[in-house]
Motif scaffolding. Sequence first.
Motif, PDB file in Angstrom:
ATOM      1  N   PRO A 226       0.812  -1.237   0.000  1.00 11.15           N
ATOM      2  CA  PRO A 226       0.000   0.000   0.000  1.00 11.15           C
ATOM      3  C   PRO A 226       0.839   1.279   0.000  1.00 11.15           C
ATOM      4  O   PRO A 226       0.464   2.271  -0.626  1.00 11.15           O
ATOM      5  CB  PRO A 226      -0.836  -0.100   1.273  1.00 11.15           C
ATOM      6  CG  PRO A 226      -0.855  -1.539   1.616  1.00 11.15           C
ATOM      7  CD  PRO A 226       0.449  -2.087   1.132  1.00 11.15           C
ATOM      8  N   VAL A 227       1.968   1.262   0.691  1.00 10.81           N
ATOM      9  CA  VAL A 227       2.832   2.448   0.704  1.00 10.81           C
ATOM     10  C   VAL A 227       3.382   2.708  -0.692  1.00 10.81           C
ATOM     11  O   VAL A 227       3.366   3.843  -1.189  1.00 10.81           O
ATOM     12  CB  VAL A 227       3.973   2.287   1.733  1.00 10.81           C
ATOM     13  CG1 VAL A 227       4.975   3.417   1.610  1.00 10.81           C
ATOM     14  CG2 VAL A 227       3.407   2.243   3.143  1.00 10.81           C
ATOM     15  N   LEU A 228       3.857   1.661  -1.350  1.00 11.32           N
ATOM     16  CA  LEU A 228       4.396   1.836  -2.693  1.00 11.32           C
ATOM     17  C   LEU A 228       3.316   2.243  -3.696  1.00 11.32           C
ATOM     18  O   LEU A 228       3.564   3.059  -4.588  1.00 11.32           O
ATOM     19  CB  LEU A 228       5.098   0.564  -3.156  1.00 11.32           C
ATOM     20  CG  LEU A 228       6.369   0.215  -2.379  1.00 11.32           C
ATOM     21  CD1 LEU A 228       6.951  -1.098  -2.869  1.00 11.32           C
ATOM     22  CD2 LEU A 228       7.381   1.325  -2.472  1.00 11.32           C
ATOM     23  N   VAL A 229       2.112   1.716  -3.532  1.00 10.85           N
ATOM     24  CA  VAL A 229       1.003   2.131  -4.392  1.00 10.85           C
ATOM     25  C   VAL A 229       0.689   3.603  -4.156  1.00 10.85           C
ATOM     26  O   VAL A 229       0.461   4.371  -5.102  1.00 10.85           O
ATOM     27  CB  VAL A 229      -0.245   1.247  -4.164  1.00 10.85           C
ATOM     28  CG1 VAL A 229      -1.487   1.845  -4.809  1.00 10.85           C
ATOM     29  CG2 VAL A 229       0.000  -0.159  -4.688  1.00 10.85           C
ATOM     30  N   GLY A 230       0.716   4.019  -2.895  1.00 16.19           N
ATOM     31  CA  GLY A 230       0.487   5.433  -2.582  1.00 16.19           C
ATOM     32  C   GLY A 230       1.541   6.334  -3.186  1.00 16.19           C
ATOM     33  O   GLY A 230       1.224   7.382  -3.769  1.00 16.19           O
ATOM     34  N   ILE A 231       2.790   5.932  -3.086  1.00 14.59           N
ATOM     35  CA  ILE A 231       3.877   6.727  -3.661  1.00 14.59           C
ATOM     36  C   ILE A 231       3.765   6.757  -5.184  1.00 14.59           C
ATOM     37  O   ILE A 231       3.897   7.813  -5.815  1.00 14.59           O
ATOM     38  CB  ILE A 231       5.246   6.183  -3.213  1.00 14.59           C
ATOM     39  CG1 ILE A 231       5.440   6.426  -1.710  1.00 14.59           C
ATOM     40  CG2 ILE A 231       6.379   6.825  -3.999  1.00 14.59           C
ATOM     41  CD1 ILE A 231       6.645   5.735  -1.121  1.00 14.59           C
ATOM     42  N   GLY A 232       3.506   5.609  -5.786  1.00 14.35           N
ATOM     43  CA  GLY A 232       3.343   5.564  -7.236  1.00 14.35           C
ATOM     44  C   GLY A 232       2.179   6.412  -7.712  1.00 14.35           C
ATOM     45  O   GLY A 232       2.276   7.114  -8.724  1.00 14.35           O
ATOM     46  N   THR A 233       1.083   6.381  -6.982  1.00 14.69           N
ATOM     47  CA  THR A 233      -0.084   7.200  -7.322  1.00 14.69           C
ATOM     48  C   THR A 233       0.260   8.678  -7.242  1.00 14.69           C
ATOM     49  O   THR A 233      -0.166   9.469  -8.092  1.00 14.69           O
ATOM     50  CB  THR A 233      -1.253   6.867  -6.382  1.00 14.69           C
ATOM     51  OG1 THR A 233      -1.549   5.480  -6.481  1.00 14.69           O
ATOM     52  CG2 THR A 233      -2.486   7.680  -6.730  1.00 14.69           C
ATOM     53  N   SER A 234       1.040   9.046  -6.240  1.00 11.14           N
ATOM     54  CA  SER A 234       1.398  10.465  -6.108  1.00 11.14           C
ATOM     55  C   SER A 234       2.244  10.927  -7.296  1.00 11.14           C
ATOM     56  O   SER A 234       2.131  12.065  -7.737  1.00 11.14           O
ATOM     57  CB  SER A 234       2.149  10.717  -4.796  1.00 11.14           C
ATOM     58  OG  SER A 234       3.458  10.187  -4.854  1.00 11.14           O
ATOM     59  N   PHE A 235       3.082  10.046  -7.836  1.00 12.31           N
ATOM     60  CA  PHE A 235       3.879  10.407  -9.016  1.00 12.31           C
ATOM     61  C   PHE A 235       2.990  10.595 -10.237  1.00 12.31           C
ATOM     62  O   PHE A 235       3.262  11.436 -11.088  1.00 12.31           O
ATOM     63  CB  PHE A 235       4.955   9.365  -9.309  1.00 12.31           C
ATOM     64  CG  PHE A 235       6.109   9.424  -8.360  1.00 12.31           C
ATOM     65  CD1 PHE A 235       6.810  10.600  -8.167  1.00 12.31           C
ATOM     66  CD2 PHE A 235       6.500   8.301  -7.663  1.00 12.31           C
ATOM     67  CE1 PHE A 235       7.886  10.653  -7.293  1.00 12.31           C
ATOM     68  CE2 PHE A 235       7.563   8.351  -6.787  1.00 12.31           C
ATOM     69  CZ  PHE A 235       8.253   9.530  -6.602  1.00 12.31           C
TER      70      PHE A 235
END
Length: 151
Positions: free
Chosen positions: A102-111
Amino acid sequence: MKRLGRTVALASQLGISMGLMGAGVMVLGLLAGKWVDARWGTAPFATMFCTLAGALAGQIAIYRWVKHAVSRLPEQEHVYQLPDVFSALRLAVKTLALMIVPVLVGIGTSFLITQKGRNRIIVTLISALVGLVAGLAGSLHAARSVGGEQG
């Protein structure tokens, strides 16, 4: 009863330390990656790599702490059967995935949301925090389901 108190105290200390270490090293990796991306224009690759490296380093530190903590228990308290070890390992991998994905998905979404701009770091941190909260919720749910199976 004295051994039970020592075991509970050790588990509490270990749990708090593991949480702080895992989150702290991952945030450090995120910040280091952002700095490298800003300095060398490699966005988003350094951030993603450093965040993953931070997560891995945190897991290695957690493993070492657990190994040290188990060595501090009296010998008869940490005799494990092979199925118990595999069950614990499966739970650890599941918890790791529930925290990191979920953290990586959140970071990827922010990009994807913010290409460039002043708010990019804030959006990335907020997205990572939302992912962390989602990961914690998933991990708590997984822990409760395991606790329900044993209880």
